[in-house]
Design an enzyme around this catalytic site. Structure first.
Site, PDB file in Angstrom:
ATOM      1  N   TYR A  51      -9.020  13.663  -6.937  1.00 55.77           N
ATOM      2  CA  TYR A  51      -9.726  12.384  -7.056  1.00 55.77           C
ATOM      3  C   TYR A  51      -9.758  11.985  -8.525  1.00 55.77           C
ATOM      4  O   TYR A  51     -10.063  12.821  -9.386  1.00 55.77           O
ATOM      5  CB  TYR A  51     -11.168  12.518  -6.552  1.00 55.77           C
ATOM      6  CG  TYR A  51     -11.345  11.879  -5.193  1.00 55.77           C
ATOM      7  CD1 TYR A  51     -11.016  10.536  -5.002  1.00 55.77           C
ATOM      8  CD2 TYR A  51     -11.834  12.607  -4.117  1.00 55.77           C
ATOM      9  CE1 TYR A  51     -11.166   9.952  -3.757  1.00 55.77           C
ATOM     10  CE2 TYR A  51     -11.987  12.018  -2.877  1.00 55.77           C
ATOM     11  CZ  TYR A  51     -11.650  10.688  -2.698  1.00 55.77           C
ATOM     12  OH  TYR A  51     -11.792  10.109  -1.472  1.00 55.77           O
ATOM     13  N   GLU A  53     -11.048   8.502  -9.732  1.00 54.96           N
ATOM     14  CA  GLU A  53     -11.537   7.125  -9.849  1.00 54.96           C
ATOM     15  C   GLU A  53     -11.631   6.718 -11.313  1.00 54.96           C
ATOM     16  O   GLU A  53     -12.087   7.501 -12.156  1.00 54.96           O
ATOM     17  CB  GLU A  53     -12.933   6.978  -9.227  1.00 54.96           C
ATOM     18  CG  GLU A  53     -12.889   6.633  -7.761  1.00 54.96           C
ATOM     19  CD  GLU A  53     -13.208   7.825  -6.899  1.00 54.96           C
ATOM     20  OE1 GLU A  53     -12.909   8.956  -7.337  1.00 54.96           O
ATOM     21  OE2 GLU A  53     -13.742   7.620  -5.794  1.00 54.96           O
ATOM     22  N   ASP A 196       5.279 -12.910  -7.171  1.00 53.59           N
ATOM     23  CA  ASP A 196       5.352 -11.697  -6.354  1.00 53.59           C
ATOM     24  C   ASP A 196       6.837 -11.383  -6.219  1.00 53.59           C
ATOM     25  O   ASP A 196       7.562 -12.048  -5.463  1.00 53.59           O
ATOM     26  CB  ASP A 196       4.705 -11.969  -4.989  1.00 53.59           C
ATOM     27  CG  ASP A 196       4.848 -10.789  -4.040  1.00 53.59           C
ATOM     28  OD1 ASP A 196       5.624  -9.865  -4.325  1.00 53.59           O
ATOM     29  OD2 ASP A 196       4.172 -10.809  -2.990  1.00 53.59           O
ATOM     30  N   THR A 222       6.085  -4.552  -5.123  1.00 53.25           N
ATOM     31  CA  THR A 222       6.029  -3.238  -4.505  1.00 53.25           C
ATOM     32  C   THR A 222       7.013  -2.368  -5.271  1.00 53.25           C
ATOM     33  O   THR A 222       7.852  -2.869  -6.022  1.00 53.25           O
ATOM     34  CB  THR A 222       6.449  -3.278  -3.019  1.00 53.25           C
ATOM     35  OG1 THR A 222       7.728  -3.911  -2.932  1.00 53.25           O
ATOM     36  CG2 THR A 222       5.440  -4.036  -2.183  1.00 53.25           C
ATOM     37  N   LYS A 225      11.005  -1.356  -2.439  1.00 53.16           N
ATOM     38  CA  LYS A 225      12.068  -2.194  -1.839  1.00 53.16           C
ATOM     39  C   LYS A 225      13.327  -2.050  -2.695  1.00 53.16           C
ATOM     40  O   LYS A 225      13.869  -0.952  -2.759  1.00 53.16           O
ATOM     41  CB  LYS A 225      11.580  -3.636  -1.695  1.00 53.16           C
ATOM     42  CG  LYS A 225      10.377  -3.756  -0.734  1.00 53.16           C
ATOM     43  CD  LYS A 225      10.048  -5.199  -0.436  1.00 53.16           C
ATOM     44  CE  LYS A 225       8.931  -5.339   0.578  1.00 53.16           C
ATOM     45  NZ  LYS A 225       7.577  -5.351  -0.037  1.00 53.16           N
ATOM     46  N   ARG A 231       6.522   4.235  -1.766  1.00 49.55           N
ATOM     47  CA  ARG A 231       5.793   3.103  -1.189  1.00 49.55           C
ATOM     48  C   ARG A 231       4.539   2.835  -2.007  1.00 49.55           C
ATOM     49  O   ARG A 231       3.710   3.734  -2.187  1.00 49.55           O
ATOM     50  CB  ARG A 231       5.435   3.484   0.248  1.00 49.55           C
ATOM     51  CG  ARG A 231       4.941   2.380   1.115  1.00 49.55           C
ATOM     52  CD  ARG A 231       5.106   2.790   2.554  1.00 49.55           C
ATOM     53  NE  ARG A 231       6.510   2.747   2.919  1.00 49.55           N
ATOM     54  CZ  ARG A 231       7.152   1.646   3.310  1.00 49.55           C
ATOM     55  NH1 ARG A 231       6.505   0.507   3.439  1.00 49.55           N
ATOM     56  NH2 ARG A 231       8.434   1.671   3.608  1.00 49.55           N
TER      57      ARG A 231
HETATM   58  N1  DSN Z   1       7.073  -6.087   5.106  1.00 50.64           N
HETATM   59  C1  DSN Z   1       7.659  -6.630   3.893  1.00 50.64           C
HETATM   60  C2  DSN Z   1       8.955  -7.280   4.162  1.00 50.64           C
HETATM   61  O1  DSN Z   1       9.597  -6.873   5.107  1.00 50.64           O
HETATM   62  O2  DSN Z   1       9.376  -8.153   3.434  1.00 50.64           O
HETATM   63  C3  DSN Z   1       6.757  -7.536   3.203  1.00 50.64           C
HETATM   64  O3  DSN Z   1       5.466  -7.038   3.196  1.00 50.64           O
END
Ligand code: DSN
Length: 415
Positions: A51, A53, A196, A222, A225, A231
């Site tokens: 932990y 925080e 984003d 994120t 991707k 993730r």
């Molecule tokens: N689930 C993602 C996508 O497929 O683009 C976005 O959150």
């Protein structure tokens, strides 16, 4: 025998089946990728027990020296990678990163302007079914009939709406996003500008897509991707005051203990993204998507905007009898995983849709190049041309499994 295999053969067995699925399948979901074994090893490390925080050197628990070191390392690498001043590496996901940004800069009911979900935006860009469209007064821009954002139109909408924040970035848009144009629009209406870049971050850091800085006030992404890491989410800014508000919004505002094991894995991913080979990977991701789009157009399919500048193509079936759902299922039977997706001018429900979104990042991580993408795109067209032919789907599945075997990703289920 691994610890997991010995302790819990049932879970181990399911993970083994998933390994087999990933190794044997043709993974083309545009938001997915195959991360490095080193990333998975860090994610499975002893940091899962800790932990922590707070933030480095400002924790609410003892024993955080190593957690401080790992989080600071992740922050420093992210700053170098994205060429920015302030980074929060704690968001558990892209959606929680976006939620934290809104709570840092907006009050309930404030106006936000983002891209319409059915035109390629994201749920968290103000969709009415999401917290973002429920807590805030959300408005949308979309794409024109040519499948592209018309920046003059966005300006017109922004002038009427006068939003507190404009959100740019998308989940199913295959063209470059002009951050400089969005900046001009935001300046004209006195709005903050947030990008984003969850889908395109891996291309951005390789110089294969225009950079959101210095144009945007805040950038979220994120890490799993096109960036190919674990993730999770990330928030960046060059504004010290905004960074303080964002940090407070993440902790204690929205999250408790950070996932230190995932932060460790993010650091591993960023190091990988900083290597010269990353630029080659990103170039290949784009080249592969381009070939795929060209083949599908040659085979008579309608690609939204006519092609791609990034890692994905959006195929529209508005002129076809079958739906995105039908195509998703038929391609799945042929061993090709895509997702059904709404398209501009959509007439069907989001569960059915009139399109599919097809991405190149994951297969490129396996080492596939233009020749393989040309073959796979032709097989996609073969399936779509004869969408009810299950015999043909089985033949294609067998053929593509042989192809997949030549590009093994992982040879063991756990690390
Ligand atoms: N689930 C993602 C996508 O497929 O683009 C976005 O959150």
């Amino acid at each position: 025998m691994s610890f997991l295999q010995e302790k819990d053969p049932e879970v181990f067995g399911i993970i083994e089946r998933e390994l087999e699925r990933q190794n044997n399948g043709i993974e083309m979901i545009a938001s997915e990728n195959f991360t490095l074994p080193a990333v998975m090893e860090a994610m499975g490390s002893v940091f899962t027990n800790k932990y922590a925080e707070g933030y480095p050197q400002k924790r609410y628990y003892g024993g955080c020296d190593n957690a401080d070191d790992i989080e600071q390392l992740a922050i420093d690498r992210a700053k170098e990678l994205f060429n920015c001043e302030y980074v929060n590496v704690q968001p558990h996901s892209g959606s929680s990163a976006n939620a934290a940004v809104y709570s840092a800069i907006l009050k309930a009911g404030d106006k936000m302007l983002g891209m319409d979900l059915s035109h390629g935006g994201h749920l968290t860009h103000g969709a009415k079914v999401s917290f973002s469209g429920q807590n805030y007064h959300s408005f949308h821009y979309g794409v024109e009939l040519d499948g592209r954002i018309n920046y003059d139109r966005v300006l017109d909408i922004a002038k009427i709406v006068k939003p507190a924040v404009i959100v740019c970035g998308a989940s199913a848009y295959s063209r470059e996003i002009d951050f400089a144009k969005f900046r001009e629009i935001a300046n004209e209406v006195g709005a903050l500008l947030m990008a984003d870049i969850a889908h395109i971050a891996g291309l951005v850091v390789a110089g294969e897509h225009p950079h959101p800085f210095p144009h945007c006030d805040i950038v979220t992404t994120t890490t799993h991707k096109t960036l190919g890491g674990p993730r999770g989410g990330l928030i960046m800014t060059n504004d010290e005051e905004l960074s303080k508000k964002i940090n407070k919004a993440i902790f204690p505002g929205m999250q408790g203990g950070p996932l230190v094991h995932v932060i460790a894995a993010k650091a591993v991913g960023f190091r990988h993204n900083l290597q010269p080979e990353w630029k080659e990977y990103a170039k290949q991701v784009k080249a592969n998507a381009r070939v795929m789009g060209e083949v599908l157009v040659e085979r008579g399919y309608d690609i939204v905007s006519g092609g791609t500048d990034n890692h994905l193509v959006l195929v529209s079936f508005l002129d076809k009898e079958f739906s995105g759902k039908d195509a998703d299922l038929a391609l799945g039977n042929a061993g090709i995983t895509v997702n059904k997706n709404t398209v501009p001018g959509e007439k069907r429900s989001p569960f059915v849709t009139s399109g599919i979104r097809v991405g190149s990042a994951a297969l490129t991580s396996r080492g596939m190049k233009e020749d393989e993408f040309r073959l796979i795109a032709n097989r996609i067209a073969d399936v779509l041309d004869d969408i009810n032919n299950s015999e043909k789907q089985a033949e294609i599945k067998a053929e593509l499994q042989e192809l997949a075997k030549k590009f093994v990703i992982y040879n063991q289920p756990t690390y």
